[in-house]
Design a protein around this motif. Sequence first.
Motif, PDB file in Angstrom:
ATOM      1  N   ASP A   1      -0.043  -0.073  -4.144  1.00 24.79           N
ATOM      2  CA  ASP A   1       1.169   0.401  -4.806  1.00 24.79           C
ATOM      3  C   ASP A   1       1.205  -0.001  -6.280  1.00 24.79           C
ATOM      4  O   ASP A   1       1.456   0.820  -7.137  1.00 24.79           O
ATOM      5  CB  ASP A   1       2.397  -0.136  -4.075  1.00 24.79           C
ATOM      6  N   CYS A   2       0.965  -1.253  -6.585  1.00 28.32           N
ATOM      7  CA  CYS A   2       1.029  -1.744  -7.973  1.00 28.32           C
ATOM      8  C   CYS A   2      -0.285  -2.388  -8.394  1.00 28.32           C
ATOM      9  O   CYS A   2      -0.313  -3.314  -9.196  1.00 28.32           O
ATOM     10  CB  CYS A   2       2.162  -2.752  -8.120  1.00 28.32           C
ATOM     11  N   GLY A   3      -1.373  -1.949  -7.843  1.00 24.97           N
ATOM     12  CA  GLY A   3      -2.661  -2.571  -8.145  1.00 24.97           C
ATOM     13  C   GLY A   3      -2.787  -3.907  -7.423  1.00 24.97           C
ATOM     14  O   GLY A   3      -1.967  -4.258  -6.581  1.00 24.97           O
TER      15      GLY A   3
ATOM     16  N   TYR B   1       0.833  -1.194   0.000  1.00 29.29           N
ATOM     17  CA  TYR B   1       0.000   0.000   0.000  1.00 29.29           C
ATOM     18  C   TYR B   1       0.871   1.247   0.000  1.00 29.29           C
ATOM     19  O   TYR B   1       2.002   1.239   0.477  1.00 29.29           O
ATOM     20  CB  TYR B   1      -0.900   0.035   1.242  1.00 29.29           C
TER      21      TYR B   1
END
Length: 59
Positions: free
Chosen positions: A45-47, A36
């Motif tokens: 952060d990256c889905g 997160y």
Amino acid sequence: MVLGQAFATIEAITLMSMLVERFDFELVDPKKEPAYIPSLTMPMDCGLPVRVIRRNPKA
């Protein structure tokens, strides 16, 4: 309160319930903990990579 917010909330709940009813969702890598970004809403952060699998229709 934002104009139309109640309608948008009901619409989102309806859509999500339809998706959950028709599809199964599984993490691409269940061993990897999602990251997160520190923020008020805690975005990912990256889905969240998931596989979407169509459920068999009810007979």
